[in-house]
Design a protein around this motif. Structure first.
Motif, PDB file in Angstrom:
ATOM      1  N   ARG A 190       0.850  -1.193   0.000  1.00 30.09           N
ATOM      2  CA  ARG A 190       0.000   0.000   0.000  1.00 30.09           C
ATOM      3  C   ARG A 190       0.886   1.243   0.000  1.00 30.09           C
ATOM      4  O   ARG A 190       1.723   1.424   0.884  1.00 30.09           O
ATOM      5  CB  ARG A 190      -0.911   0.018   1.230  1.00 30.09           C
ATOM      6  N   VAL A 191       0.701   2.091  -0.984  1.00 28.42           N
ATOM      7  CA  VAL A 191       1.430   3.354  -1.086  1.00 28.42           C
ATOM      8  C   VAL A 191       0.404   4.466  -1.174  1.00 28.42           C
ATOM      9  O   VAL A 191      -0.526   4.402  -1.993  1.00 28.42           O
ATOM     10  CB  VAL A 191       2.343   3.380  -2.329  1.00 28.42           C
ATOM     11  N   ASP A 192       0.557   5.485  -0.333  1.00 30.69           N
ATOM     12  CA  ASP A 192      -0.401   6.593  -0.325  1.00 30.69           C
ATOM     13  C   ASP A 192       0.187   7.867  -0.914  1.00 30.69           C
ATOM     14  O   ASP A 192      -0.561   8.708  -1.417  1.00 30.69           O
ATOM     15  CB  ASP A 192      -0.869   6.865   1.118  1.00 30.69           C
ATOM     16  N   ASP A 193       1.495   8.029  -0.836  1.00 31.16           N
ATOM     17  CA  ASP A 193       2.127   9.276  -1.241  1.00 31.16           C
ATOM     18  C   ASP A 193       3.174   8.979  -2.318  1.00 31.16           C
ATOM     19  O   ASP A 193       4.223   8.387  -2.025  1.00 31.16           O
ATOM     20  CB  ASP A 193       2.789   9.935  -0.021  1.00 31.16           C
ATOM     21  N   VAL A 194       2.897   9.389  -3.537  1.00 31.69           N
ATOM     22  CA  VAL A 194       3.789   9.111  -4.667  1.00 31.69           C
ATOM     23  C   VAL A 194       5.164   9.721  -4.438  1.00 31.69           C
ATOM     24  O   VAL A 194       6.200   9.070  -4.636  1.00 31.69           O
ATOM     25  CB  VAL A 194       3.175   9.633  -5.976  1.00 31.69           C
ATOM     26  N   LEU A 195       5.207  10.972  -4.039  1.00 29.35           N
ATOM     27  CA  LEU A 195       6.491  11.669  -3.913  1.00 29.35           C
ATOM     28  C   LEU A 195       7.327  11.115  -2.772  1.00 29.35           C
ATOM     29  O   LEU A 195       8.556  11.011  -2.872  1.00 29.35           O
ATOM     30  CB  LEU A 195       6.252  13.163  -3.732  1.00 29.35           C
ATOM     31  N   ALA A 196       6.677  10.728  -1.668  1.00 30.09           N
ATOM     32  CA  ALA A 196       7.409  10.142  -0.550  1.00 30.09           C
ATOM     33  C   ALA A 196       7.971   8.774  -0.931  1.00 30.09           C
ATOM     34  O   ALA A 196       9.124   8.449  -0.597  1.00 30.09           O
ATOM     35  CB  ALA A 196       6.496  10.010   0.671  1.00 30.09           C
ATOM     36  N   PHE A 197       7.175   7.974  -1.634  1.00 31.04           N
ATOM     37  CA  PHE A 197       7.670   6.670  -2.085  1.00 31.04           C
ATOM     38  C   PHE A 197       8.874   6.852  -2.999  1.00 31.04           C
ATOM     39  O   PHE A 197       9.873   6.131  -2.887  1.00 31.04           O
ATOM     40  CB  PHE A 197       6.565   5.908  -2.821  1.00 31.04           C
ATOM     41  N   GLU A 198       8.774   7.817  -3.886  1.00 32.24           N
ATOM     42  CA  GLU A 198       9.864   8.069  -4.825  1.00 32.24           C
ATOM     43  C   GLU A 198      11.146   8.442  -4.080  1.00 32.24           C
ATOM     44  O   GLU A 198      12.219   7.907  -4.373  1.00 32.24           O
ATOM     45  CB  GLU A 198       9.457   9.184  -5.780  1.00 32.24           C
ATOM     46  N   ALA A 199      11.039   9.358  -3.120  1.00 35.72           N
ATOM     47  CA  ALA A 199      12.218   9.792  -2.372  1.00 35.72           C
ATOM     48  C   ALA A 199      12.841   8.624  -1.614  1.00 35.72           C
ATOM     49  O   ALA A 199      14.072   8.453  -1.599  1.00 35.72           O
ATOM     50  CB  ALA A 199      11.833  10.910  -1.399  1.00 35.72           C
ATOM     51  N   ASP A 200      12.013   7.802  -0.996  1.00 36.26           N
ATOM     52  CA  ASP A 200      12.528   6.650  -0.241  1.00 36.26           C
ATOM     53  C   ASP A 200      13.199   5.641  -1.176  1.00 36.26           C
ATOM     54  O   ASP A 200      14.237   5.062  -0.838  1.00 36.26           O
ATOM     55  CB  ASP A 200      11.389   5.976   0.522  1.00 36.26           C
ATOM     56  N   ALA A 201      12.596   5.415  -2.344  1.00 37.31           N
ATOM     57  CA  ALA A 201      13.143   4.444  -3.289  1.00 37.31           C
ATOM     58  C   ALA A 201      14.507   4.887  -3.803  1.00 37.31           C
ATOM     59  O   ALA A 201      15.439   4.082  -3.918  1.00 37.31           O
ATOM     60  CB  ALA A 201      12.172   4.244  -4.455  1.00 37.31           C
ATOM     61  N   LEU A 202      14.649   6.175  -4.115  1.00 37.91           N
ATOM     62  CA  LEU A 202      15.918   6.684  -4.614  1.00 37.91           C
ATOM     63  C   LEU A 202      17.000   6.614  -3.541  1.00 37.91           C
ATOM     64  O   LEU A 202      18.159   6.270  -3.821  1.00 37.91           O
ATOM     65  CB  LEU A 202      15.748   8.118  -5.114  1.00 37.91           C
ATOM     66  N   ALA A 203      16.616   6.921  -2.291  1.00 36.22           N
ATOM     67  CA  ALA A 203      17.589   6.859  -1.194  1.00 36.22           C
ATOM     68  C   ALA A 203      18.028   5.420  -0.960  1.00 36.22           C
ATOM     69  O   ALA A 203      19.223   5.138  -0.780  1.00 36.22           O
ATOM     70  CB  ALA A 203      16.979   7.449   0.068  1.00 36.22           C
ATOM     71  N   ALA A 204      17.079   4.494  -0.968  1.00 33.68           N
ATOM     72  CA  ALA A 204      17.407   3.088  -0.726  1.00 33.68           C
ATOM     73  C   ALA A 204      18.319   2.532  -1.815  1.00 33.68           C
ATOM     74  O   ALA A 204      19.170   1.671  -1.547  1.00 33.68           O
ATOM     75  CB  ALA A 204      16.122   2.263  -0.641  1.00 33.68           C
ATOM     76  N   ALA A 205      18.160   3.030  -3.036  1.00 32.10           N
ATOM     77  CA  ALA A 205      18.971   2.541  -4.153  1.00 32.10           C
ATOM     78  C   ALA A 205      20.323   3.236  -4.243  1.00 32.10           C
ATOM     79  O   ALA A 205      21.167   2.843  -5.053  1.00 32.10           O
ATOM     80  CB  ALA A 205      18.207   2.733  -5.462  1.00 32.10           C
TER      81      ALA A 205
END
Length: 657
Positions: A545-560
């Motif tokens: 479940r993802v509610d915030d597109v921009l927050a998911f994006e920021a987390d994904a880029l940091a994790a990678a």
């Protein structure tokens, strides 16, 4: 009379665009789907035992009307859209998805496909039988009735969402063009770019990628920030152009569909049919690139900060990089443009290289109808005679989506007796004359590489024609074709001053080559960030479940490990049209995967003497002509004599150290 209901009377099946009106499309789609449905019913009702001819070949021949109307309609959707075209697309897209499902999920058709004997088939025919069987299974042919019903619902909604994403992105990009109330703020831009801004109502238009070309030239830092902000916030303003809910819904539906089809996530389902074979294989390659690319990008930003005297924000990088490039290599990108006039690049560069390699000739013709006055058509021939038609639609306009691409009005097939009619569509700002940047020259060569893949196709079945190859192989021939823009013979032929005719000075050529790897850490990181973002979205399972597109994006880029402020993703989620409005979902890695093959192939050409007809004939025979008729990696091994190696790519991008 609806012109789509009969073959075009024009050469090679080129569409009779003068006779086509918007009101023809909807009834032609209806008739085309009904026609193909009847053809499929005739296959399944055949009392004779299933054979390759009465089942697989009959399937390949079906849908002629639908092919004709789809080729023209979807060309206009991307290249010359109108409110009427967009309304038809919204209505017909889910119907087309349902029609495709009705065929691939037809149990009687699947039973006949499974019953076709493979004994005695030639290699291409056996591969086609396997392809139709695999596609049916991947599409859900072995699911139960309730699961198939849900699958049809998912496909219809996903088709509608993709259409809506593209429509919102186009409208949102036009609305987000940056107003400039004082011409003095345009300082640094070339005269023709300033004229283009004026022609658009004193607004700087946005191109599709995050990086806007004007950022490298504008001296007004405040305007650079405005332009950058307009670029990266597209689709995230909470207005009618917002795409975030489309992103979330699309990702959720793709994950659900993948689970129905037995996969843990959408990426697994997509990658299964590519040459990579698995998501883990992609991870292994990216793991070799990400750390060194990101480290180089950060080092490049630190170096720019020293020269700029302040921290480098995303809207500063291109501006100061251009100045450092000029200082270090005494190379000003703007100084190259007078030597890169569009007509010379096209005829004396792109066409010239194709002539030297493959013996092709190009003759412009003016007797065929066009979908826009900017469009041009060329007869293409080789030593054996006429080969096909090449259609060039090169200039930007508001009715055209951003980016550059190749598609076809007609694909080559010996079974259907058709020769190729291929299109290249770009977004070059018109000038008098039209002078290009080196990146635009590269794009012209790149897209023509796709065109060559279509023009030089020599296969029996339309499914395998030209670019009918796995997604992670399709960029390979186009990226190979980029090499010729810097070939000494080709460059000397096209890079001439548009006024004096003087060739590009030799010292500029040498500095251009030296500067090629400048900023590659940033460029690679920008690309990898988009690739990893695509994979992050499409590795989500159906319960995520993802509610915030921009927050998911920021987390994904940091994790990678690619959250480098000076090197933002080439595309952010809200305007990532390849993934949410096109066919590259979980497949954006294809560019770098293909570039491994491309860099290794460039080495092969160098080892064998470079630009020559024997080399071109070998590449044409073993790869370009084969389309999807053979396993792509088998074709590559037949051409190269071994598996591809990664070292040439690392060397090219300056990532070995």
């Amino acid at each position: 009379m609806n012109p789509f209901l009969a073959p075009s009377p024009l050469p090679l099946g080129y569409p009779d665009l003068d006779a086509i009106r918007e009101e023809h499309f909807a009834p032609a789609f209806t008739a085309g789907m009904a026609e193909q449905r009847a053809e499929i019913d005739a296959i399944t009702a055949n009392p004779e035992p299933a054979t390759f001819a009465n089942t697989i070949e009959a399937l390949e021949r079906s849908g002629a009307t639908l092919r004709r109307v789809s080729a023209v309609f979807f060309t206009l959707v991307s290249a010359h859209s109108t409110p009427g075209i967009r309304a038809i697309e919204a209505e017909v897209a889910p119907r087309l998805a349902a029609h495709g499902d009705a065929i691939t999920l037809d149990p009687a058709l699947f039973a006949r496909i499974e019953a076709v004997p493979a004994d005695g088939l030639d290699g291409e025919s056996r591969r086609l039988l396997e392809r139709h069987h695999r596609d049916a299974v991947r599409a859900g042919a072995r699911l139960g009735a309730d699961e198939q019903r849900r699958l049809r619902q998912l496909n219809a909604e996903l088709s509608a969402l993709s259409t809506e994403f593209g429509a919102r992105l186009l409208a949102g990009a036009n609305a987000a063009a940056v107003p400039v109330d004082d011409p003095a703020r345009l300082d640094g831009l070339s005269a023709d770019t300033v004229a283009a801004v004026a022609a658009r109502g004193d607004r700087i238009a946005l191109v599709l990628p995050t990086a806007q070309p004007a950022l490298a030239s504008l001296t007004d830092r405040g305007l650079r920030e405005e332009l950058y902000t307009a670029s990266v916030t597209r689709g995230a303003h909470g207005d009618e152009h917002d795409t975030r809910e489309i992103v979330l819904r699309t990702v959720a539906l793709r994950a659900e569909r993948a689970a129905l089809l037995g996969h843990p996530h959408h990426a697994s389902w997509v990658v299964e049919e590519g040459t990579a074979g698995s998501v883990e294989a992609i991870d292994e390659m990216l793991a070799k690139l990400v750390p060194v690319a990101a480290a180089n990008a950060r080092a490049e930003a630190a170096e720019l900060a020293e020269t700029a005297g302040h921290a480098i924000e995303p809207w500063d990088r291109a501006f100061h990089a251009e100045r450092l490039r000029k200082e270090r290599f005494d190379l000003d990108s703007a100084a190259l443009r007078p030597y890169l006039e569009l007509e010379r690049v096209l005829h004396d560069g792109v066409f010239f290289a194709a002539g030297r390699l493959y013996g092709l000739t190009f003759t412009e013709r003016h007797d065929l109808p066009l979908h826009h006055p900017d469009v041009r058509v060329f007869d293409v021939a080789d030593d054996d005679g006429p080969l096909g038609l090449f259609v060039a639609d090169l200039y930007a306009r508001d009715s055209k989506r951003g980016g550059a691409w190749m598609n076809s009005f007609v694909t080559q097939s010996r079974l259907l007796g058709t020769r190729p009619v291929v299109l290249n569509t770009l977004n070059i700002a018109r000038g008098e004359p039209t002078l290009l940047t080196i990146d635009e020259v590269r794009t012209l060569f790149h897209e023509f590489g796709h065109a060559l893949h279509g023009l030089l196709s020599d296969v029996e079945y339309p499914t395998f024609s030209g670019t009918g190859v796995p997604r992670d192989f399709v960029e390979y021939p186009s990226q190979v074709n980029e090499m010729w823009l810097e070939d000494p013979e080709v460059l000397a032929n096209y890079a001439r001053h548009h006024v004096t005719g003087e060739p590009l000075p030799v010292e500029l050529v040498e500095r251009l080559r030296e500067a090629r790897r400048f900023g590659e850490g940033t460029a690679t990181t920008e690309y990898l960030a988009a690739t990893l973002l695509d994979l992050a979205w499409h590795r989500l399972g159906p319960d995520a479940r993802v509610d915030d597109v921009l927050a998911f994006e920021a987390d994904a880029l940091a994790a990678a490990g690619v959250d480098v402020p000076s090197a933002p993703p080439r595309y952010r989620s809200t305007y990532f049209n390849h993934v949410f409005g096109g066919g590259y979902s979980a497949g954006y890695y294809s560019y770098i995967w293909s570039e491994v093959l491309d860099a290794d192939t460039v080495d092969w050409f160098a080892e064998n003497g470079g630009l020559s007809r024997p080399n071109g004939d070998t590449f044409r025979r073993e790869l370009l002509s084969r389309g999807g008729a053979v396993d792509p990696m088998e074709a590559y091994r037949a051409f190269r004599g071994r598996d591809p190696e990664l070292a040439p790519l690392l060397t090219r991008r300056g990532l070995l150290g």
